[in-house]
Design a protein around this motif. Structure first.
Motif, PDB file in Angstrom:
ATOM      1  N   UNK A  39       0.814  -1.222   0.000  1.00  0.00           N
ATOM      2  CA  UNK A  39       0.000   0.000   0.000  1.00  0.00           C
ATOM      3  C   UNK A  39       0.853   1.280   0.000  1.00  0.00           C
ATOM      4  N   UNK A  40       2.141   1.120  -0.249  1.00  0.00           N
ATOM      5  CA  UNK A  40       3.071   2.262  -0.334  1.00  0.00           C
ATOM      6  C   UNK A  40       2.997   3.159   0.895  1.00  0.00           C
ATOM      7  N   UNK A  41       3.041   2.498   2.041  1.00  0.00           N
ATOM      8  CA  UNK A  41       2.924   3.212   3.318  1.00  0.00           C
ATOM      9  C   UNK A  41       4.292   3.733   3.753  1.00  0.00           C
ATOM     10  N   UNK A  42       4.338   5.030   4.047  1.00  0.00           N
ATOM     11  CA  UNK A  42       5.588   5.622   4.541  1.00  0.00           C
ATOM     12  C   UNK A  42       5.567   5.826   6.057  1.00  0.00           C
ATOM     13  N   UNK A  43       4.368   5.842   6.622  1.00  0.00           N
ATOM     14  CA  UNK A  43       4.305   6.018   8.091  1.00  0.00           C
ATOM     15  C   UNK A  43       3.043   5.379   8.650  1.00  0.00           C
TER      16      UNK A  43
END
Lengths: 406, 406
Positions: free
Chosen positions: B101-105
Motif C-alpha cells: 500500500x506504499x505506506x511511509x508512516x
C-alpha cells in the motif's frame, strides 16, 4: 397576598429549583414577604426560614442561577404528615406558625408523598375554615404523578439518560468480540425513565436493542432468548433495564437483598448486576452492568431547556392560582400537540393526585415486552428538547451556593 | 510522504478521535493517501481500510464532528503483538501490507499496550532497515503514560468526574439524616482520575471530604475512623475511591471476585460496594455507592476543550515528526507553566514509554493517605478548562456516524 412560604420535599431532580425560581419571582412581585422553609414541612414546624426579600439587590441573577442548579436549594425531608384525626397537635402547630407569620399561601414542591402532605393541610384548613391557600407544585424524575402530561425533572433526567446511552453506544461499538452491556435506570414501579433510553437511537445507532420496564413481568428465560437473538445479529448488545423489574410473582430481579425505607418503599439495587451475572452464567460471554444511579437525576449541566422552562412556569402559575383564590390544587401540564410541541398549564385537585401512581400504558410497550413503541418515543421526544446556558468557572458549572444547608 | 495509515487501540476516551482528527488533517495536507485501519493492528493485518481522501468534499465538517465524538471512530482491538523472535510471520505480513500500500508512516493512537505494539514495529523496522516511520499517539483516561505531563482523554474524564461530583454534592446535601455516599472512580493502579474529584470543592462545597487512591495501601479500620471523624462534623459525607484500592498485602478491596483479561489486567468491580457494606455494618447508617463506570470515559458532551485541543495537536505533531523523519517516537506534552497554563509538544522514544506506568507521586497525597494535596489540585485544574461547542439535534449531541463499525 401578605406573606407566603415555599418548601421542597422528596427526592431531588434538576428542575425542582426551577420551580422554586418560578414561585419566588411571582411571589416577590405579588406578596409582602416570601419565606422559604428549610427541609420541607420540618422547616415550617421549626420556623427554619430564609427570607427571600433580602435577596432583592441581586434577585434576577440569583433566580437565573437557581433555575439551573440541581437538587433542592431549600433542602428536603421525608416526613409524612399523619392524618389530622391521628395527630391534631401537629396541624395546630403548623397553622399557628402560618398565622404568626401572616402566611396567606403555602407552596410545596414535591412528588407523591409531598402531594399527600399538602393535600392533608388543605383538607384540614377547609375543615377549620382557614383562608390559607395550599398549592402543590409537581416534581419527580419518575414521571409518575397522575393528572399531568409529565413531571418537572423527568425531561432533564431523560435527556441525560438518552445522551449517556448514545455515548455508551459509541463506547461499546469499538471491539469485535461479542459482549453485552446492561444499563440499569431509575424507576421503581414506572418505566418512564428507562423508556427514554430509546431516544438514543438514530440514523446509525440501534442501541439499546432491548428495553425492559417494571410494567411487564420479567421472565429470565425469555430475556436470555432475546439476548441470544440480538447476538446472532451483532457483537454489541446493549440493554436498558429499570431498577424495579419484577418476575410474574412480583419478586424483584436483583442481586442484593431488598430493604425498605420508612414509607414502605423498597430500596433496590442490583437488577443490572443480577442480569450481568445471569448473562455470564447462561451465555458465557463478556458482560458489564452500568448503574446510572443518582447521577441521572442531578446532571444539571445537561438539563432539558423544555423541562426547566416548564418547571419555572409551573412555579409561577402555582402563585397565580393562589392569587386567584385556588387552594388544594396543583398546576399540571396538558399537552396540546406533539408537532409543534405545545403544552398549557391547568390545575387539578390534590385530593385526586396524592398517593396515586401513573405507570407506562401497556400499549406503549411492545407485545413481547422487550421494547417501547413509536408512540412512546413520540411522547418522550419533545421533553428533552433544548439546551440551557450554563456559566462555567474553573472548568465547572456555576451553581447556586448551598452553604446554608450545612 | 506517499501514503500513511492510522489506527486506534485500547480502551476508549472522548479525546482519541480528536487525535485522529489531528492526524487526518495533517496527513491529508501532506500525503497522497490517508488510510484508517479498522480495529487497530487487526485491521492492518486484514487490510480492513477506510480511505479518508474520499471524504474530501465535506472534510472540514467531518473533522470537526470527529474531534468531539466519543470513543474510537476506527474501532479498537486488544491484540498484543508478540516479539518478532517469537512470531516473525506476523511482522513479515504487516510489512508486506505496508509495502503493497506504499505506506511511509504508521500512526497508532493508544495507551500502554498500544505503545508496546508500535515500539515493537519500530524496532523490527530498524532491524530490517525499513524506511517506514512508526509513531505512537498517546491516549488514556488513566493518565498513566510516562514521559508526558498528562494524556489525552484524561482531562475530559476529569471534567465529567468533577462536574458529577459537584452535582452529587448538591444532590446529597438535601437531607438532615446522617448518610454516606461512596463514589467509585476508574483507576486500576493510578489514582489520577479519582484525584480529580477534589476539583469539585469550591467556596461552598467541601465534598468529597475523603479521597482514597490505589497508591496508598487501604486500611479498613483507618477508613472507618476517617468516616466517623467526618460524620462528627456533618451529616453528609461523600467519599471518592479508586476502583483499584488494595490493602497492605496488595489484595483488592472488593465485593466480587476479580477476573483477569488476557493482558493479565485484573477486571475489577465492587470497591465502592464493598465499602458501602462496610460502612453499613460498622456504622449502621444509610450508605450508598455510585460507580461512574464507562460513563466517565465517554461523556463527550462535557469534554474539556483544553483536552480536545491538545489531543488534536498531538495528532498533528505526530504527522509533522514523521515528516521530519522521526520514528519510534511518541509526541508528549511538556508543561511550561500553570498560571497561565502553557504546554508545548516534544517527543519521547517509544522504547522508554512502553509497558511503564506513571503513578501519583506519594507527596501529592496527604500524609494520612485520605486526600490529595494542593499541589495535585494545581496540577489538575488547567486540564479541565474550557468547554466545547456541541451541536444538538432532537435534544441530543450530534456525533460522527459509526455505522461502519457494524
Amino acid at each position: 397576598m401578605r406573606n407566603i412560604i415555599v418548601a421542597q420535599s422528596g427526592g431531588p431532580t434538576t428542575a425542582i429549583n426551577a420551580s422554586l425560581s418560578g414561585v419566588l419571582s411571582e411571589g416577590l412581585k405579588n406578596c409582602n414577604k416570601v419565606f422559604g422553609a428549610l427541609h420541607g414541612i420540618s422547616g415550617v414546624l421549626s420556623e427554619n426560614f430564609i427570607e427571600f426579600n433580602n435577596y432583592s439587590e441581586t434577585i434576577s441573577e440569583f433566580l437565573g442561577r437557581l433555575k439551573i442548579s440541581p437538587a433542592c436549594f431549600l433542602g428536603s425531608c421525608r416526613v409524612k404528615l399523619p392524618n389530622h384525626n391521628e395527630d391534631l397537635e401537629i396541624y395546630k402547630k403548623l397553622f399557628k406558625t402560618f398565622e404568626k407569620n401572616e402566611i396567606d399561601a403555602f407552596f410545596y414542591i414535591g412528588g407523591n408523598d409531598s402531594m399527600d402532605t399538602i393535600s392533608k393541610l388543605a383538607a384540614y384548613g377547609d375543615s377549620i375554615g382557614s383562608p390559607i391557600r395550599f398549592v402543590g407544585v409537581p416534581k419527580t424524575v419518575d414521571n409518575d404523578l397522575i393528572c399531568t402530561d409529565h413531571t418537572p425533572g423527568f425531561g432533564s433526567a431523560a435527556k441525560f439518560i438518552a445522551t449517556s446511552m448514545l455515548e455508551m453506544a459509541h463506547d461499546t461499538a469499538i471491539y469485535e468480540v461479542p459482549h453485552v452491556t446492561i444499563v440499569e435506570i431509575m424507576g421503581r414501579n414506572a418505566g418512564w425513565l428507562t423508556a427514554a433510553a430509546a431516544l438514543a437511537r438514530n440514523e446509525y445507532n440501534t442501541l439499546p436493542q432491548l428495553i425492559y420496564l417494571p410494567e411487564v413481568p420479567f421472565d429470565k428465560k425469555a430475556f436470555i432468548n432475546d439476548v441470544k437473538a440480538e447476538l446472532s445479529k451483532t457483537n454489541n448488545v446493549v440493554i436498558a433495564v429499570s431498577e424495579g423489574i419484577k418476575d410474574k410473582d412480583g419478586n424483584y430481579i436483583q442481586n442484593d437483598t431488598a430493604t425498605q425505607d420508612k414509607f414502605g418503599h423498597t430500596q433496590l439495587s442490583g437488577a443490572g448486576k443480577a442480569l450481568e451475572l445471569l448473562v455470564i452464567e447462561e451465555l458465557g460471554l463478556k458482560c458489564r452492568s452500568v448503574e446510572l444511579n443518582i447521577v441521572q437525576r442531578c446532571a444539571a449541566h445537561i438539563s432539558s431547556k423544555t423541562d426547566l422552562d416548564e418547571s419555572e412556569n409551573l412555579g409561577r402559575m402555582a402563585v397565580k392560582f393562589a392569587l386567584e383564590g385556588e387552594s388544594g390544587i396543583m398546576p399540571v401540564l396538558k399537552r396540546l400537540s406533539n408537532n409543534p410541541y405545545k403544552c398549557e398549564i391547568e390545575f387539578s385537585k390534590l385530593s385526586e393526585i396524592a398517593n396515586k401512581e401513573r405507570l407506562v400504558p401497556r400499549k406503549w410497550i411492545t407485545e413481547k415486552g422487550n421494547d417501547v413503541t413509536d408512540e412512546m418515543v413520540q411522547y418522550l421526544k419533545p421533553l428533552i428538547m433544548g439546551e440551557i446556558i450554563i456559566n462555567y468557572r474553573d472548568g465547572l458549572p456555576v451553581y447556586e451556593n448551598i452553604a446554608h444547608l450545612y
